[in-house]
Design a protein around this motif. Structure first.
Motif, PDB file in Angstrom:
ATOM      1  N   GLY A  42       0.788  -1.225   0.000  1.00 20.89           N
ATOM      2  CA  GLY A  42       0.000   0.000   0.000  1.00 20.89           C
ATOM      3  C   GLY A  42       0.818   1.272   0.000  1.00 20.89           C
ATOM      4  O   GLY A  42       0.270   2.366   0.143  1.00 20.89           O
ATOM      5  N   ALA A  43       2.129   1.144  -0.204  1.00 26.44           N
ATOM      6  CA  ALA A  43       2.998   2.325  -0.154  1.00 26.44           C
ATOM      7  C   ALA A  43       2.872   3.199  -1.390  1.00 26.44           C
ATOM      8  O   ALA A  43       3.168   4.392  -1.344  1.00 26.44           O
ATOM      9  N   GLY A  44       2.464   2.609  -2.524  1.00 26.57           N
ATOM     10  CA  GLY A  44       2.357   3.369  -3.772  1.00 26.57           C
ATOM     11  C   GLY A  44       3.279   2.879  -4.867  1.00 26.57           C
ATOM     12  O   GLY A  44       3.382   3.503  -5.922  1.00 26.57           O
ATOM     13  N   LYS A  45       3.942   1.737  -4.664  1.00 23.40           N
ATOM     14  CA  LYS A  45       4.895   1.225  -5.666  1.00 23.40           C
ATOM     15  C   LYS A  45       4.191   0.876  -6.978  1.00 23.40           C
ATOM     16  O   LYS A  45       4.609   1.313  -8.049  1.00 23.40           O
ATOM     17  N   SER A  46       3.130   0.079  -6.889  1.00 17.58           N
ATOM     18  CA  SER A  46       2.429  -0.358  -8.104  1.00 17.58           C
ATOM     19  C   SER A  46       1.787   0.822  -8.821  1.00 17.58           C
ATOM     20  O   SER A  46       1.782   0.883 -10.056  1.00 17.58           O
ATOM     21  N   THR A  47       1.267   1.761  -8.045  1.00 21.80           N
ATOM     22  CA  THR A  47       0.665   2.954  -8.658  1.00 21.80           C
ATOM     23  C   THR A  47       1.718   3.769  -9.402  1.00 21.80           C
ATOM     24  O   THR A  47       1.478   4.254 -10.516  1.00 21.80           O
ATOM     25  N   SER A  48       2.905   3.903  -8.816  1.00 18.71           N
ATOM     26  CA  SER A  48       3.987   4.645  -9.474  1.00 18.71           C
ATOM     27  C   SER A  48       4.355   4.007 -10.806  1.00 18.71           C
ATOM     28  O   SER A  48       4.498   4.695 -11.830  1.00 18.71           O
ATOM     29  N   ILE A  49       4.503   2.686 -10.809  1.00 14.91           N
ATOM     30  CA  ILE A  49       4.861   1.987 -12.041  1.00 14.91           C
ATOM     31  C   ILE A  49       3.737   2.102 -13.067  1.00 14.91           C
ATOM     32  O   ILE A  49       3.989   2.325 -14.263  1.00 14.91           O
ATOM     33  N   SER A  50       2.493   1.972 -12.618  1.00 11.37           N
ATOM     34  CA  SER A  50       1.363   2.083 -13.548  1.00 11.37           C
ATOM     35  C   SER A  50       1.306   3.458 -14.205  1.00 11.37           C
ATOM     36  O   SER A  50       0.960   3.581 -15.384  1.00 11.37           O
ATOM     37  N   LEU A  51       1.665   4.496 -13.451  1.00 11.44           N
ATOM     38  CA  LEU A  51       1.713   5.845 -14.035  1.00 11.44           C
ATOM     39  C   LEU A  51       2.810   5.946 -15.083  1.00 11.44           C
ATOM     40  O   LEU A  51       2.604   6.507 -16.171  1.00 11.44           O
ATOM     41  N   LEU A  52       3.997   5.412 -14.773  1.00 12.28           N
ATOM     42  CA  LEU A  52       5.108   5.482 -15.717  1.00 12.28           C
ATOM     43  C   LEU A  52       4.841   4.657 -16.975  1.00 12.28           C
ATOM     44  O   LEU A  52       5.322   4.990 -18.060  1.00 12.28           O
ATOM     45  N   LEU A  53       4.057   3.587 -16.831  1.00 17.98           N
ATOM     46  CA  LEU A  53       3.711   2.759 -17.980  1.00 17.98           C
ATOM     47  C   LEU A  53       2.532   3.322 -18.777  1.00 17.98           C
ATOM     48  O   LEU A  53       2.222   2.808 -19.858  1.00 17.98           O
ATOM     49  N   GLY A  54       1.875   4.335 -18.236  1.00 19.14           N
ATOM     50  CA  GLY A  54       0.722   4.890 -18.934  1.00 19.14           C
ATOM     51  C   GLY A  54      -0.533   4.057 -18.771  1.00 19.14           C
ATOM     52  O   GLY A  54      -1.508   4.261 -19.500  1.00 19.14           O
TER      53      GLY A  54
END
Length: 307
Positions: A42-54
């Motif tokens: 829940g730290a935001g790792k997956s969200t960060s990657i999803s943003l960078l991947l578009g």
């Protein structure tokens, strides 16, 4: 975006209803480095990657891939991605999957080169669905790197792998970085980040808690570990000034302290027969635990209140 930055988040905010997954995160990925992205669930790792991947858009702030919108095909052709799960056709042979994926890229690696780098040369004729979980992860890694990416996203890549396969994957990651490829790695294996990363970013509750080298993170933790063979009473040592904890394990006395020099002097004075003395600074695991403790406790409090 400068010449060495291949991807970035700039004051990125992402909300899901009342939950703020990312809260103004700045993140830069540089060419030829392995960046480990760490944090509790829940730290935001997956969200960060999803943003960078578009895959998703920030509510405010900006995400860039090679200076472009991450959804642009010109940017996406320059990356490779290995997510935590992949739904691949089980009846296709590994070699067929590899050649199909290579066909999507303008300048892919050769099939033999890719197979050798990913350690799957012995799997090319096997149907994907008949492979073990660890073997499937190795194939997914091969598919991620076959397009000769300039930026590689690896989300928990070694889960399910045995020690030998994990070591081979580490070797391949180092080879890719040496070629100038940037790698973004998320992992729960802190020894993996410690062994591979040039830079570590720790996230907690959607914010960057720390960013820097592994040594930079270690310096955030004052504790030093002392290990020795001694007949001194453990409880008595635990009560000494400057001793955070003292335990006995595998016949060794283990001490945590912020004042190692003073404690070592007292140990030598108190036990002339003391042996096998080792003094080590805190590792990445201790630094990670210290940095994320408040975020984990806050998340636990939120869950209890929600219940």
């Amino acid at each position: 975006m400068n010449d060495t930055t291949v991807a970035r988040l700039d004051a990125a905010v992402k909300r899901y209803g009342p939950l703020t997954a990312l809260d103004g995160v700045d993140l830069a990925v540089r060419r030829g480095e392995l960046l480990a992205l760490l944090g509790p669930n829940g730290a935001g790792k997956s969200t960060s990657i999803s943003l960078l991947l578009g895959l998703i858009r920030p509510d405010t702030g900006r995400a860039e891939l090679f200076g472009l919108d991450p959804q642009r095909i010109e940017a996406r052709r320059r990356i490779g991605v290995m997510l935590q799960s992949a739904n691949l056709p089980p009846t296709l042979r590994v070699g067929e999957l590899l050649r199909l994926t290579m066909s999507y890229y303008p300048n892919p690696r050769g099939c033999d080169e890719t197979a050798a780098l990913a350690g799957i040369a012995d799997l090319l004729l096997r149907p994907y669905g008949r492979l073990s979980g660890g073997q499937q992860r190795r194939v997914q890694f091969a598919l991620a790197l076959c397009g000769r990416p300039e930026l590689l996203f690896l989300d928990e890549p070694t889960v399910g792998m045995d020690i030998d396969a994990r070591q081979k994957l580490w070797t391949a990651m180092r080879a890719l970085v040496a070629e100038g490829c940037a790698v973004v790695l998320t992992t729960h294996y802190l020894e993996e980040a410690e062994a591979l990363a040039q830079r570590v970013v720790v996230l907690g509750r959607g914010c960057v808690l720390s960013a820097g080298s592994v040594d930079d993170l270690r310096k955030r933790v004052a504790l030093t570990r002392i290990r020795c063979v001694s007949e001194l009473d453990t409880e008595a040592v635990a009560g000494w000034p400057n001793v955070a904890s003292a335990t006995r394990e595998d016949g060794h006395l283990r001490i945590a302290t912020a004042q190692a020099e003073a404690v070592v002097r007292r140990l030598l004075d108190a036990d002339p027969a003391l042996g096998e003395l080792e003094v080590q600074r805190a590792g990445l695991a201790e630094a990670f635990t210290e940095l994320t403790r408040d975020a984990v406790e806050a998340a636990d409090t939120d869950q209890r209140e929600a219940a």
